[in-house]
Write an enzyme that holds these catalytic residues in place. Structure first.
Site, mmCIF file in Angstrom:
data_model
loop_
_atom_site.group_PDB
_atom_site.id
_atom_site.type_symbol
_atom_site.label_atom_id
_atom_site.label_comp_id
_atom_site.label_asym_id
_atom_site.label_seq_id
_atom_site.Cartn_x
_atom_site.Cartn_y
_atom_site.Cartn_z
ATOM 1 N N GLU B 72 -4.684 -1.828 7.711
ATOM 2 C CA GLU B 72 -3.608 -2.513 8.093
ATOM 3 C C GLU B 72 -3.420 -1.398 7.373
ATOM 4 O O GLU B 72 -2.145 -0.618 6.881
ATOM 5 C CB GLU B 72 -3.417 -3.251 6.790
ATOM 6 C CG GLU B 72 -4.190 -4.175 6.609
ATOM 7 C CD GLU B 72 -4.319 -5.488 8.131
ATOM 8 O OE1 GLU B 72 -3.416 -5.631 8.592
ATOM 9 O OE2 GLU B 72 -5.807 -5.181 9.206
ATOM 10 N N LYS B 201 -17.882 -15.046 -6.718
ATOM 11 C CA LYS B 201 -16.982 -14.964 -4.885
ATOM 12 C C LYS B 201 -17.071 -16.378 -4.602
ATOM 13 O O LYS B 201 -15.960 -16.710 -3.658
ATOM 14 C CB LYS B 201 -17.816 -14.517 -3.996
ATOM 15 C CG LYS B 201 -19.188 -13.621 -4.976
ATOM 16 C CD LYS B 201 -20.202 -12.679 -3.370
ATOM 17 C CE LYS B 201 -21.060 -11.231 -4.091
ATOM 18 N NZ LYS B 201 -22.040 -11.292 -3.316
ATOM 19 N N ASP B 276 -19.073 -4.708 -3.701
ATOM 20 C CA ASP B 276 -18.945 -6.136 -2.827
ATOM 21 C C ASP B 276 -18.470 -6.074 -1.786
ATOM 22 O O ASP B 276 -17.712 -7.366 -2.704
ATOM 23 C CB ASP B 276 -19.735 -7.307 -3.350
ATOM 24 C CG ASP B 276 -20.229 -8.017 -2.460
ATOM 25 O OD1 ASP B 276 -19.828 -8.310 -1.286
ATOM 26 O OD2 ASP B 276 -21.473 -9.112 -3.021
ATOM 27 N N HIS B 369 7.582 -0.853 8.000
ATOM 28 C CA HIS B 369 6.131 -1.102 8.918
ATOM 29 C C HIS B 369 6.335 -0.580 10.421
ATOM 30 O O HIS B 369 5.478 -0.524 11.192
ATOM 31 C CB HIS B 369 6.208 -2.919 8.953
ATOM 32 C CG HIS B 369 5.742 -3.265 8.387
ATOM 33 N ND1 HIS B 369 3.862 -2.991 8.406
ATOM 34 C CD2 HIS B 369 5.755 -4.186 7.071
ATOM 35 C CE1 HIS B 369 3.156 -3.557 6.920
ATOM 36 N NE2 HIS B 369 3.735 -3.867 6.458
#
Lengths: 378, 378, 378, 378
Positions: B72, B201, B276, B369
């Site tokens: 990104e 999670k 993870d 951006h």
């Protein structure tokens, strides 16, 4: 150049970054579009699961091989088993509803009178806002908006269609134009382009209940024979674990995830296909259901908040593009490719649920991990 | 071998997976420990932010360069700016509290009588359970447990110290031993090794309020001069955006993330260092606070649920290990390295909050951006 | 007759229920419409607060005396002080948006195909459903519906306007007709008339984010002089407590109530005016905001989920009707009375927030309770 | 005197408050302890349900008649039916765990260093704090504390045992002493006596997961015959409605109430017995479970957050005291009476769940309401 930065870092810290420097992606593009101060690339193993058969509501039955980027042993094996069970049961029914990208700026209002005024302005000018958004690019359309307020904070949630792009950059730019327009016409100032009423990359009930990106449903009936042969379990045992874990367990833990492991599968496909990994957060929301049909088993998943695309972001990087090509959905296609990706993720998530819940039901989770760590097949 | 699977897939689908096949990681290890059915690796660009100065409660002030794996654009630049602001303001105060990995099996009880009985058994046998866990390996210790129940479902949340490992595999294996022991002594059966009372999670209030992995706090006072020169904003403008977005905006959206972009920074460091990626979900929880001190600004972050380690999982892969070496925390160190990683993530997340909220306060988000996409510096 | 049941109970248990038997309400009506197996009535003290000045968006400024039924010492005194502060500051701005009663039945669908089919049926037949509802009574109108599904469970949330009635009984009856119609036309069966997608009498983010009954906003600017003279505090001290308690404190506690004591005021007015006390649960949701305007203070409340009415339920009982008459909103008035009640509750809740947060800011909470318990005035 | 205020109000507004002025409660006490500016009392019908048989873990089996104050027709009839089903099935198993009243002040800390310091102070001085609390009265004991922090806000949740009192007033007063002590010894100031980390009268996951007041469990096995004869349903039909409504329906609605109607029964007993009606909010949290045992049915409820007492607040008013006498638990009894009240509420809530879910399962909800409104028996 990344090599210079890498060298400097190696010298400065006395470390060896040889592998980080070993990559095939196009640095001149990636260093500009994807990552500033680039020093190289990290490598994440990609495994393949499938074939996974899909029976979408909106198109023909088809089989896919699903690329999974992961470092967690047993995950690919687990999903593969689920894919096998689904495919041999005829394929997963899948259905998607595109909600689209949302951006939720916050405006500063003086009082309740100004609140009413701004609401009326928005209702009257919706078509003007749509035209304004249309001018910002050919791939974005303003679809709707909702508002809320608390005190001097007035929030608007704009919903966009961004075709095959996940679309947050387009949505942000379009929202900037909208807020400028509103300020110009009403004098009411946008305090922040995002007021967390989007709400982006955070777990939230707003996204859960109203959806964001894609809402995806997937379902399957697993015959008794498949449950026994492939999943080594029974409908009843699976069902009991599902109820105690995904329903009651998640309820008493105050969770937004009424499922077994959505996040694992969402993460693995997101990384493989160049999605924004911070959106894994939203992809973890949702519900798994199970139901005994005599000795067969119905299983379904519902993901209300899946932010994905096949153009933009990381999707154009070399390895990520290859992963999309494995799925046959590389690049733009008037929104068809991103929709297909959402369907595939839905079915793969279903595969993950089926496999993990079966393992838990049979007490084989630890054994599977141990065997895999020794390189055995499961 | 991954090359055979890759070739087969290329032939079967008519695709080119050349880049996926271009990797330097040790396939014979990765294909066994990290990823089944391996066909190659995905490459994710890694940028470097920093130096980032930390002033931990428990050790000396030190500066770090932070590796961020991301696709990104603008993220690395944004974090870099935040690091600069922090470092030039004297460094971030950081504090961690290790909660440890948790595993929450669900047992099937017959009635409230059996509930009482099981509670008493656990209280009486805690030391026995600790001994049992000790036998499963030298790096895991059972620290505590909590229980709850609803109907026939009895949940126990075991809390472990697993030194420098994130520890879910160890915790799962140890929990298996415990549940076998309980069944042997009481006849009460474990229905599922995980009953989502872990809760792993998934976003959850249980983890938010009681913590999981590490609780991390980071804080900084940004002088007016730094706010102006580096962040192009003022204390007041920053504060107003923070309040409307991270507090009121998150509240009305029903979020567990009272922050601006925890998930982005957590994701980027997790990917770079082999954590993870599904745990990004938990890392997105938490609170940012801000306070005006005349024209200076106090900013803090609190992450209650950070599951990280420096051994096990993806941390041993070549590029990931290099990223850990950049931070000087490769491998095991009696828990010191994972604690340090938690501190660094806390401070980097603080940097991300500072930078994004400043951009929003000054309306420069879209501009940044756009410029970055053209390759300009910010 | 209640006296017979009461006598029987007195004899059977050896207790004295003389006061329970001392009531003036019309037993022949109450025993039929409000309470089966009636043995008498409980008496709850009613105090009066005010005058409370309201400046509604939609009508003229007016002052009200607010009846509060409570057994908790200091509450009436606290609200009274808040009313005084509001009224002397010019009156509370108030605004309401009627969302209406909702009922959310759950249907049993066979698969995703049937889901699509049912969605299409609803979209095509909305006007037919409206006609059907119209036939069930003159005071109910079907306004809209939303749907969601998980597995075989398909939920529809019907939104009704029920004029001055809170309306759940009407809504339930109308929903029964709708579900019969749907079954007749599609063969898809309603599993339960309520599938908790209503969602009635439970705290829920669905109601918080989309509203239920009335959404109410109230606001006031308190001049420095009023803060000092009446509330014994300053804008800054009030603000600091608000931020630490209603924002950060509620956030870290995983609450849906970002306020100080909505429930106390909602409960007291609900009991006095014959509302359903189980709806206090929904009335406790919402947000208080505060803002320093130099040394003045802006305070607002937002209640997204206020289920109230002036006809039906307990509103027709003698004492409850008298309380409504104090407010000048007894009985039906094409929806105007229930809207007015929502406005008054909003402003009274604002009074309660102002007073309690001031007490907390000045550390006078304990003192006030102690003095009141001795019968002193505050 | 209330009559003077009532007369003044009648004259001022031109209303008739005759019934409000018709009460038997002792005004000189109520006007001082329970309600300022008293103008009279509101009357709420009280019905009686039962006998309800309880089989508590900690004492002997006993039957109760349960007083319910309500204005919602069908509620008493519904609970009565549930009581009958429970009693004829042998009585409800009940179990309670006393968590106690909590109060959560917020302190203002300068930085993370002061956070550590304050934590150490609390750990070292816990016994001193207990002594301090002991001095505030004979009926309150400090049992434990937890802490958390975000930025400059440091929260402590003190847990107290207050014997038969619900205890918030005692807890607040004791907390005032504690905060004064902490300030005296450390110079760290309490910003607010309540920082919503209590968290009082708001729905919250903190209370749900850790409990507040009493945690209560109740359970029953309903034989097929009872299901048919009394509840007019079958185990399967009941179960299906429970799953779709209380589990999946509540999950997708973002609720903290995974039940059918906890709030209705909690409200009715709270009002009858003089509990604080704002605590109905907390009493609405919790989980109902159901399970088919062949053709019999197991049903349970779990209420994690029940704030009740038999002394203090409204429990001393004439009619409320009579209601407590019906239950045989009037006044103080070293905590036994409040525990018994919690058990009874648990079992009555179970009765309410059983009856409503049966009605929904058989589609008889609307019919029951209609018949009751005509005065028929059900």
């Amino acid at each position: 150049m990344s090599s210079e930065r890498r060298d400097a870092l190696e010298n400065h810290l006395g470390v060896d970054l040889q592998n980080t420097g070993s990559f095939s992606l196009n640095e001149s593009v990636a260093g500009k579009l994807n990552c500033e101060n680039m020093i190289g690339a990290t490598q994440i193993p990609v495994g393949i699961a499938g074939p996974l058969r899909l029976r979408p509501e909106s198109s023909v039955t088809k089989e896919y091989f699903v690329p999974l980027a992961t470092t967690e042993g047993a995950l690919v094996a687990s999903v593969s088993r689920g894919c096998k069970a689904i495919t041999e049961s005829g394929g997963a029914g899948v259905s998607v509803e595109k909600v689209g990208a949302t951006r939720g700026p916050v405006f500063r209002i003086k009082n309740l009178r100004e609140k009413k005024m701004l609401e009326e302005f928005l209702n009257k000018n919706f078509k003007n806002l749509q035209k304004l958004v249309r001018k910002t690019g050919p791939h974005i359309t303003l679809k709707k908006f909702d508002t809320t307020s608390a005190g001097h904070n007035f929030y608007i949630r704009f919903g966009f269609d961004t075709e095959d792009a996940m679309g947050m950059n387009m949505a942000t730019f379009a929202t900037q134009q909208i807020t400028d327009f509103i300020f110009g016409k009403t004098g009411i100032k946008c305090l922040s382009l995002s007021g967390n009423y989007c709400i982006d990359k955070k777990p939230s009930w707003l996204n859960f209940t109203t959806g964001r990106g894609f809402k995806v449903w997937a379902e399957i009936v697993l015959p008794k024979e498949v449950l026994q042969r492939i999943l080594k379990t029974s409908a009843r045992n699976f069902y009991n674990v599902w109820l105690a874990k995904c329903m009651v367990g998640s309820a008493i833990s105050g969770s937004m995830g009424f499922n077994a492991q959505f996040a694992n599968i969402v993460a693995a496909i997101f990384l493989a296909t160049g999605q924004d990994p911070a959106h894994i957060v939203e992809g973890s929301l949702g519900v798994t259901t199970a139901e005994m049909l005599e000795e067969d088993l119905y299983v379904s998943v519902y993901l209300p908040d899946l932010m994905v695309g096949t153009v933009g972001g990381g999707t154009g990087l070399a390895t990520q593009e290859e992963a999309l090509s494995i799925l046959g959905i590389k690049g733009g296609s008037n929104g068809k490719n991103s929709e297909k990706l959402a369907e595939i993720i839905g079915a793969a998530v279903l595969a993950g649920e089926i496999s993990l819940l079966s393992s838990l039901a049979e007490g084989s989770l630890v054994k599977a991990h141990k065997r895999l760590a020794r390189g055995e097949k499961i």
